[in-house]
Design a protein around this motif. Sequence first.
Motif, mmCIF file in Angstrom:
data_model
loop_
_atom_site.group_PDB
_atom_site.id
_atom_site.type_symbol
_atom_site.label_atom_id
_atom_site.label_comp_id
_atom_site.label_asym_id
_atom_site.label_seq_id
_atom_site.Cartn_x
_atom_site.Cartn_y
_atom_site.Cartn_z
ATOM 1 N N LYS A 1 39.468 29.993 36.972
ATOM 2 C CA LYS A 1 39.619 31.120 35.763
ATOM 3 C C LYS A 1 39.817 32.240 36.297
ATOM 4 C CE LYS A 1 37.668 27.989 32.214
ATOM 5 N NZ LYS A 1 36.348 27.983 31.284
ATOM 6 N N ALA A 2 38.982 32.632 37.440
ATOM 7 C CA ALA A 2 38.955 33.914 37.702
ATOM 8 C C ALA A 2 40.326 34.186 38.471
ATOM 9 C CB ALA A 2 37.823 33.919 39.160
ATOM 10 N N ARG A 3 40.788 33.314 39.219
ATOM 11 C CA ARG A 3 42.139 33.551 39.809
ATOM 12 C C ARG A 3 43.333 33.865 38.861
ATOM 13 N NH1 ARG A 3 43.453 32.609 45.231
ATOM 14 N NH2 ARG A 3 41.708 31.491 46.439
ATOM 15 N N GLU A 4 43.059 33.106 37.784
ATOM 16 C CA GLU A 4 44.132 33.329 36.633
ATOM 17 C C GLU A 4 44.019 34.753 35.955
ATOM 18 O OE1 GLU A 4 43.668 30.086 33.841
ATOM 19 O OE2 GLU A 4 45.011 28.841 34.873
ATOM 20 N N THR A 5 42.678 34.890 35.587
ATOM 21 C CA THR A 5 42.325 36.342 35.471
ATOM 22 C C THR A 5 42.842 37.508 36.088
ATOM 23 O OG1 THR A 5 40.567 35.485 33.924
ATOM 24 C CG2 THR A 5 40.526 37.810 34.170
ATOM 25 N N LEU A 6 42.760 37.366 37.474
ATOM 26 C CA LEU A 6 42.786 38.450 38.381
ATOM 27 C C LEU A 6 44.529 38.395 38.456
ATOM 28 C CD1 LEU A 6 42.004 39.920 40.893
ATOM 29 C CD2 LEU A 6 42.305 38.093 42.160
ATOM 30 N N GLU A 7 45.286 37.498 38.339
ATOM 31 C CA GLU A 7 46.878 37.508 38.327
ATOM 32 C C GLU A 7 47.238 38.412 37.086
ATOM 33 O OE1 GLU A 7 49.098 36.949 40.619
ATOM 34 O OE2 GLU A 7 47.313 36.763 42.061
ATOM 35 N N GLU A 8 46.573 37.988 35.872
ATOM 36 C CA GLU A 8 46.968 38.595 34.728
ATOM 37 C C GLU A 8 46.492 40.052 34.828
ATOM 38 O OE1 GLU A 8 45.085 36.337 31.732
ATOM 39 O OE2 GLU A 8 46.289 34.533 31.925
ATOM 40 N N THR A 9 45.280 40.438 35.073
ATOM 41 C CA THR A 9 44.919 41.841 35.279
ATOM 42 C C THR A 9 45.783 42.398 36.209
ATOM 43 O OG1 THR A 9 42.696 40.979 34.806
ATOM 44 C CG2 THR A 9 42.925 43.250 35.748
ATOM 45 N N LYS A 10 46.213 41.870 37.348
ATOM 46 C CA LYS A 10 46.904 42.466 38.346
ATOM 47 C C LYS A 10 48.264 43.057 37.793
ATOM 48 C CE LYS A 10 49.613 41.569 42.517
ATOM 49 N NZ LYS A 10 49.750 40.455 43.531
ATOM 50 N N GLU A 11 49.021 41.959 36.898
ATOM 51 C CA GLU A 11 50.334 42.460 36.465
ATOM 52 C C GLU A 11 50.079 43.397 35.357
ATOM 53 O OE1 GLU A 11 53.202 41.645 37.357
ATOM 54 O OE2 GLU A 11 52.214 40.542 39.188
ATOM 55 N N ALA B 1 50.747 61.143 42.085
ATOM 56 C CA ALA B 1 50.087 60.110 41.310
ATOM 57 C C ALA B 1 50.493 58.818 41.335
ATOM 58 C CB ALA B 1 50.454 60.771 39.712
ATOM 59 N N ARG B 2 51.796 58.455 41.596
ATOM 60 C CA ARG B 2 52.335 57.319 41.942
ATOM 61 C C ARG B 2 51.280 56.367 42.883
ATOM 62 N NH1 ARG B 2 58.804 56.519 41.560
ATOM 63 N NH2 ARG B 2 58.265 57.261 39.538
ATOM 64 N N LYS B 3 51.286 57.311 44.055
ATOM 65 C CA LYS B 3 50.500 56.709 45.495
ATOM 66 C C LYS B 3 49.205 56.654 45.069
ATOM 67 C CE LYS B 3 53.532 58.638 48.617
ATOM 68 N NZ LYS B 3 53.601 59.718 49.917
ATOM 69 N N GLN C 1 44.853 50.428 42.497
ATOM 70 C CA GLN C 1 45.219 49.021 42.024
ATOM 71 C C GLN C 1 45.141 48.234 43.254
ATOM 72 O OE1 GLN C 1 49.148 49.203 40.429
ATOM 73 N NE2 GLN C 1 48.262 49.944 38.677
ATOM 74 N N GLU C 2 45.814 48.527 44.432
ATOM 75 C CA GLU C 2 45.372 47.761 45.735
ATOM 76 C C GLU C 2 44.053 47.389 46.148
ATOM 77 O OE1 GLU C 2 48.002 49.739 48.611
ATOM 78 O OE2 GLU C 2 49.742 48.771 47.589
ATOM 79 N N ILE C 3 43.291 48.576 46.214
ATOM 80 C CA ILE C 3 41.747 48.335 46.430
ATOM 81 C C ILE C 3 41.089 47.361 45.399
ATOM 82 C CG2 ILE C 3 39.798 49.803 46.405
ATOM 83 C CD1 ILE C 3 41.131 52.095 47.520
ATOM 84 N N LEU C 4 41.445 47.631 44.341
ATOM 85 C CA LEU C 4 40.700 46.632 43.261
ATOM 86 C C LEU C 4 41.163 45.323 43.455
ATOM 87 C CD1 LEU C 4 39.170 46.454 40.461
ATOM 88 C CD2 LEU C 4 41.193 46.774 39.359
ATOM 89 N N MET C 5 42.448 44.900 43.710
ATOM 90 C CA MET C 5 43.041 43.770 44.006
ATOM 91 C C MET C 5 42.176 43.180 45.266
ATOM 92 S SD MET C 5 44.671 43.061 41.345
ATOM 93 C CE MET C 5 45.024 41.424 42.053
ATOM 94 N N ALA C 6 42.241 44.045 46.362
ATOM 95 C CA ALA C 6 41.652 43.295 47.400
ATOM 96 C C ALA C 6 40.075 43.019 47.429
ATOM 97 C CB ALA C 6 41.761 44.615 48.512
ATOM 98 N N ASP C 7 39.376 44.008 46.653
ATOM 99 C CA ASP C 7 37.947 43.433 46.362
ATOM 100 C C ASP C 7 38.023 42.120 45.434
ATOM 101 O OD1 ASP C 7 37.268 45.832 47.640
ATOM 102 O OD2 ASP C 7 36.954 46.895 45.635
#
Length: 104
Positions: A52-62, A2-4, A10-16
């Motif tokens: 703003k998108a970059r900021e939101t992306l970083e917050e969402t990532k964390e 489940a961890r993988k 998450q990695e796919i979402l962030m890459a997109d």
Amino acid sequence: MARKTAKNAQEILMADFQALVFDAERLLEHTASLAGDQAEELRAQIKESLFKARETLEETKESLKDRGQAAVVATEDYVQTNPWQSVGIAAGAGFLIGLLATRR
């Protein structure tokens, strides 16, 4: 396991999202040749939106990383402390899915 899976999602979402931001930045660079006040205003709006998108992306990532990790840890702790209940729940869920699948 489940961890993988959570990490891969998450990695796919962030890459997109990163590809989207990169493409928008390239579009912004290509529109630099446009002239006029409206073009400049449009570029300024796009830059602000990208920032703003970059900021939101970083917050969402964390946030996703923290919540995913917490869910994995909680699930693993529950399964380790209650192995037979976990087996029973999994068997019951499998039985219900099997019933639903055979009805169609």
